[in-house]
Design a protein around this motif. Structure first.
Motif, PDB file in Angstrom:
ATOM      1  N   ASP A   7      73.736  49.676  -4.556  1.00 32.45           N
ATOM      2  CA  ASP A   7      73.057  50.241  -3.794  1.00 32.45           C
ATOM      3  C   ASP A   7      71.525  50.896  -4.063  1.00 32.45           C
ATOM      4  OD1 ASP A   7      74.589  49.101  -1.402  1.00 32.45           O
ATOM      5  OD2 ASP A   7      75.772  50.902  -1.533  1.00 32.45           O
ATOM      6  N   GLU A   8      71.541  50.952  -5.413  1.00 35.80           N
ATOM      7  CA  GLU A   8      70.382  51.447  -5.786  1.00 35.80           C
ATOM      8  C   GLU A   8      69.150  50.646  -5.509  1.00 35.80           C
ATOM      9  OE1 GLU A   8      72.358  54.151  -9.619  1.00 35.80           O
ATOM     10  OE2 GLU A   8      71.622  52.256 -10.085  1.00 35.80           O
ATOM     11  N   THR A   9      67.938  51.683  -5.544  1.00 35.08           N
ATOM     12  CA  THR A   9      66.985  50.937  -5.020  1.00 35.08           C
ATOM     13  C   THR A   9      66.311  50.317  -6.144  1.00 35.08           C
ATOM     14  OG1 THR A   9      66.705  52.493  -3.245  1.00 35.08           O
ATOM     15  CG2 THR A   9      64.729  51.356  -3.819  1.00 35.08           C
ATOM     16  N   VAL A  10      65.539  49.114  -6.066  1.00 33.26           N
ATOM     17  CA  VAL A  10      64.749  48.351  -7.058  1.00 33.26           C
ATOM     18  C   VAL A  10      63.307  48.255  -6.722  1.00 33.26           C
ATOM     19  CG1 VAL A  10      64.521  46.447  -8.488  1.00 33.26           C
ATOM     20  CG2 VAL A  10      66.830  47.173  -7.943  1.00 33.26           C
ATOM     21  N   PHE A  11      62.374  48.869  -7.160  1.00 25.76           N
ATOM     22  CA  PHE A  11      60.985  48.813  -6.784  1.00 25.76           C
ATOM     23  C   PHE A  11      60.239  47.686  -7.420  1.00 25.76           C
ATOM     24  CE2 PHE A  11      61.995  53.176  -5.430  1.00 25.76           C
ATOM     25  CZ  PHE A  11      61.448  53.101  -4.199  1.00 25.76           C
ATOM     26  N   ILE A  12      59.544  46.883  -7.043  1.00 26.75           N
ATOM     27  CA  ILE A  12      58.782  45.683  -7.776  1.00 26.75           C
ATOM     28  C   ILE A  12      57.225  45.783  -7.775  1.00 26.75           C
ATOM     29  CG2 ILE A  12      58.359  43.389  -8.100  1.00 26.75           C
ATOM     30  CD1 ILE A  12      61.248  42.850  -6.660  1.00 26.75           C
ATOM     31  N   PHE A  13      56.522  46.506  -8.837  1.00 21.48           N
ATOM     32  CA  PHE A  13      55.240  46.665  -8.500  1.00 21.48           C
ATOM     33  C   PHE A  13      54.314  45.807  -9.299  1.00 21.48           C
ATOM     34  CE2 PHE A  13      57.649  50.774  -9.074  1.00 21.48           C
ATOM     35  CZ  PHE A  13      57.186  51.422  -7.995  1.00 21.48           C
ATOM     36  N   ALA A  14      53.267  45.434  -8.559  1.00 17.20           N
ATOM     37  CA  ALA A  14      52.049  44.800  -9.239  1.00 17.20           C
ATOM     38  C   ALA A  14      51.108  45.749  -9.554  1.00 17.20           C
ATOM     39  CB  ALA A  14      51.502  43.706  -8.354  1.00 17.20           C
ATOM     40  N   ARG A  15      50.512  45.908 -11.043  1.00 20.33           N
ATOM     41  CA  ARG A  15      49.660  46.877 -11.271  1.00 20.33           C
ATOM     42  C   ARG A  15      48.585  46.197 -12.183  1.00 20.33           C
ATOM     43  NH1 ARG A  15      51.708  52.227 -10.778  1.00 20.33           N
ATOM     44  NH2 ARG A  15      54.118  52.327 -10.928  1.00 20.33           N
ATOM     45  N   ALA A  16      47.323  46.713 -11.869  1.00 18.20           N
ATOM     46  CA  ALA A  16      46.238  46.410 -12.491  1.00 18.20           C
ATOM     47  C   ALA A  16      46.253  46.586 -14.103  1.00 18.20           C
ATOM     48  CB  ALA A  16      44.839  46.811 -12.276  1.00 18.20           C
ATOM     49  N   VAL A  17      46.284  45.669 -15.010  1.00 14.51           N
ATOM     50  CA  VAL A  17      46.282  46.111 -16.494  1.00 14.51           C
ATOM     51  C   VAL A  17      45.228  47.201 -16.786  1.00 14.51           C
ATOM     52  CG1 VAL A  17      45.813  45.109 -19.089  1.00 14.51           C
ATOM     53  CG2 VAL A  17      47.162  43.716 -17.059  1.00 14.51           C
ATOM     54  N   ASN A  18      43.846  47.193 -16.163  1.00 14.54           N
ATOM     55  CA  ASN A  18      42.935  48.170 -16.522  1.00 14.54           C
ATOM     56  C   ASN A  18      42.535  48.754 -15.238  1.00 14.54           C
ATOM     57  OD1 ASN A  18      42.310  47.357 -19.453  1.00 14.54           O
ATOM     58  ND2 ASN A  18      41.364  45.573 -18.625  1.00 14.54           N
ATOM     59  N   GLY A  19      42.247  49.975 -15.444  1.00 16.02           N
ATOM     60  CA  GLY A  19      42.003  50.763 -14.257  1.00 16.02           C
ATOM     61  C   GLY A  19      43.106  51.639 -13.610  1.00 16.02           C
ATOM     62  N   SER A  20      43.081  51.768 -12.259  1.00 16.66           N
ATOM     63  CA  SER A  20      43.928  52.936 -11.897  1.00 16.66           C
ATOM     64  C   SER A  20      45.348  52.307 -11.835  1.00 16.66           C
ATOM     65  CB  SER A  20      43.854  52.957 -10.139  1.00 16.66           C
ATOM     66  OG  SER A  20      44.710  53.618  -9.666  1.00 16.66           O
ATOM     67  N   ARG A  21      46.214  53.505 -11.916  1.00 11.84           N
ATOM     68  CA  ARG A  21      47.642  53.172 -11.972  1.00 11.84           C
ATOM     69  C   ARG A  21      48.311  52.925 -10.661  1.00 11.84           C
ATOM     70  NH1 ARG A  21      50.638  51.069 -15.405  1.00 11.84           N
ATOM     71  NH2 ARG A  21      52.342  52.354 -15.160  1.00 11.84           N
ATOM     72  N   MET A  22      47.549  53.216  -9.648  1.00 12.29           N
ATOM     73  CA  MET A  22      48.049  52.865  -8.175  1.00 12.29           C
ATOM     74  C   MET A  22      48.531  51.444  -8.083  1.00 12.29           C
ATOM     75  SD  MET A  22      46.285  53.354  -4.668  1.00 12.29           S
ATOM     76  CE  MET A  22      46.435  55.183  -4.586  1.00 12.29           C
ATOM     77  N   PRO A  23      49.646  51.101  -7.486  1.00 12.17           N
ATOM     78  CA  PRO A  23      50.176  49.876  -7.397  1.00 12.17           C
ATOM     79  C   PRO A  23      49.253  48.757  -6.385  1.00 12.17           C
ATOM     80  CG  PRO A  23      52.044  51.457  -7.283  1.00 12.17           C
ATOM     81  CD  PRO A  23      50.803  52.069  -7.324  1.00 12.17           C
ATOM     82  N   LEU A  24      49.264  47.661  -6.976  1.00 12.99           N
ATOM     83  CA  LEU A  24      48.401  46.800  -6.257  1.00 12.99           C
ATOM     84  C   LEU A  24      49.182  46.236  -5.112  1.00 12.99           C
ATOM     85  CD1 LEU A  24      46.775  44.819  -9.013  1.00 12.99           C
ATOM     86  CD2 LEU A  24      45.706  46.619  -7.929  1.00 12.99           C
TER      87      LEU A  24
END
Length: 430
Positions: A337-354
């Motif tokens: 039941d543990e949560t899995v987050f799948i993120f898309a992040r820009a290689v350069n720039g902000s670390r906020m997920p796309l």
């Protein structure tokens, strides 16, 4: 831990080699060898020097006796007695000097053994007294210790509640402990036992709803009822507003989601990470509702000029997809039941997920697809990135903020529109 012990042992051994070097030199006779190779002027050990001096003195006295006897100053009988007495004295002095040298050598050897034993013992004792042995444990070992501590606490609480089933406060504490460990069924049962106080407390109702949501992955039924009741009791309750906004967003009621989150945003510090995340959620809800904002608003208003939505064709063209798998070596460190987050992040720039997608460990391996509709902010979308990377994290707490003990993995840098991406969760967050 093993590396630390090897390094400490090597340093201790090096210190002993340097400190015991004088004892080894004496034992191996290097001083005597040095004397033989450098001549009579070299410095001898004290015992050898004393014996040589005695021999010289006795030789001079014997020479005097021989000259006196040859010149007729003493008789043959006196000469023989004096010569014998000198020989006895020389023998006695030699034995005394050798005994002294042996005593000194034995003392030095004893000092060397004492140093060889006491130095490592002192180092170990000081580390136990002043050091931090727990720091030698790996992240997995520390997590195991923490889990053992919490499980021990839970076991004691369970025994207490078996004896005091009417202790509602105890059931709340036990429910929260179960929640920390991801034991959702047990947490639900404990909250149910504490119903008399849960039903009158907005924060407890929101926590109960969160447990039910983690268990069923659905707002329908009791989660919805608990959230609604919490807001009736306390309209400004932060946890309830967060969950109400999430429920509205999941039901595509984007305006309602933005409204709930705007009420929550007014209670948060504008500089905090929580405020930024909530503001991003508001921006996304407004865009999904038919607006496109230039940046997440942190003043609580969330009002920006509306702009047209992205087309389905653009979403499809920029979408990235692939498969996420969990390394078999880490499977034992997870629960279904543990949560899995799948993120898309820009290689350069902000670390906020796309873009973000949320699943459970039980869903792995999972075929994911991320596009602009899952963006956290209108300014940061997959279609606007030059290159991006897929990152995956198993969250022990269920929260989006990383924590020690979470499991993670990442893929190679790719361009928007890439398919067939493969990511393996194979690392532990330190």
């Amino acid at each position: 831990m093993t590396t630390f012990f090897f390094a400490a042992a090597a340093l201790t051994l090096a210190a002993l080699v340097l400190l015991l070097r004088p004892w080894w030199r004496t034992k191996n006779g290097k001083n005597a060898k040095h004397h033989r190779t450098t001549g009579a002027s070299a410095v001898r050990p004290s015992g050898n020097f004393s014996a040589a001096l005695n021999t010289t003195i006795h030789r001079d006295r014997l020479g005097e006796l021989e000259r006196d006897h040859a010149n007729g100053l003493i008789s043959a009988v006196d000469y023989a007695e004096a010569r014998e007495e000198l020989q006895h004295q020389l023998l006695d002095d030699t034995l005394v000097a050798e005994a002294g040298t042996a005593t000194v050598s034995a003392g030095r050897r004893w000092d060397g053994w004492m140093l060889a034993v006491l130095l490592p013992a002192a180092a170990i004792g000081l580390y136990v007294l002043l050091g931090n042995p727990d720091a030698l444990l790996s992240s997995a070992e520390r997590n195991a210790q923490a889990a053992a501590t919490v499980n021990g606490m839970i076991s004691r609480l369970e025994q207490k509640m078996a004896q005091e089933p009417g202790n509602t406060q105890g059931w709340v504490i036990l429910a929260r402990a179960y929640k920390v460990m991801g034991r959702w069924d047990d947490a639900e049962r404990a909250f149910t036992h504490a119903a008399p106080i849960v039903e009158k407390n907005a924060t407890l109702l929101a926590e109960f709803a969160d447990v039910l949501l983690q268990k069923t992955d659905s707002f329908a039924g009791r989660p919805h009822e608990s959230i609604a009741q919490a807001l009736r009791l306390e309209p400004s309750n932060g946890k309830a507003l967060l969950l109400a906004g999430a429920e509205a967003f999941a039901g595509k009621s984007y305006a309602a989601a933005a409204s709930y989150w705007e009420r929550l945003l007014k209670q948060l510090d504008p500089a905090s990470d929580e405020a930024r995340m909530v503001a991003s959620g508001i921006a996304r809800a407004r865009e999904m509702g038919g607006e496109k904002v230039l940046s997440p608003s942190l003043d609580g208003a969330g009002k920006t000029p509306p702009v047209s939505k992205a087309t389905d064709a653009a979403l499809t063209a920029s979408a990235v997809s692939g498969r996420v798998e969990l390394s078999p070596a880490l499977r034992a460190q997870t629960t279904p039941d543990e949560t899995v987050f799948i993120f898309a992040r820009a290689v350069n720039g902000s670390r906020m997920p796309l873009a973000v997608q949320r699943v459970r460990v039980a869903d792995l391996p999972f075929d994911f697809k991320l596009d602009d509709s899952q963006a956290m902010s209108p300014e940061n979308k997959i279609s606007s990135a030059q290159t991006l990377r897929i990152e995956v994290r198993v969250s022990k707490s269920g929260q989006a903020i990383p924590a020690s003990g979470d499991l993670t993995g990442s893929g190679a840098a790719v361009k928007p529109g890439t398919k067939g991406i493969h990511v393996v969760i194979n690392q532990v967050v330190k």
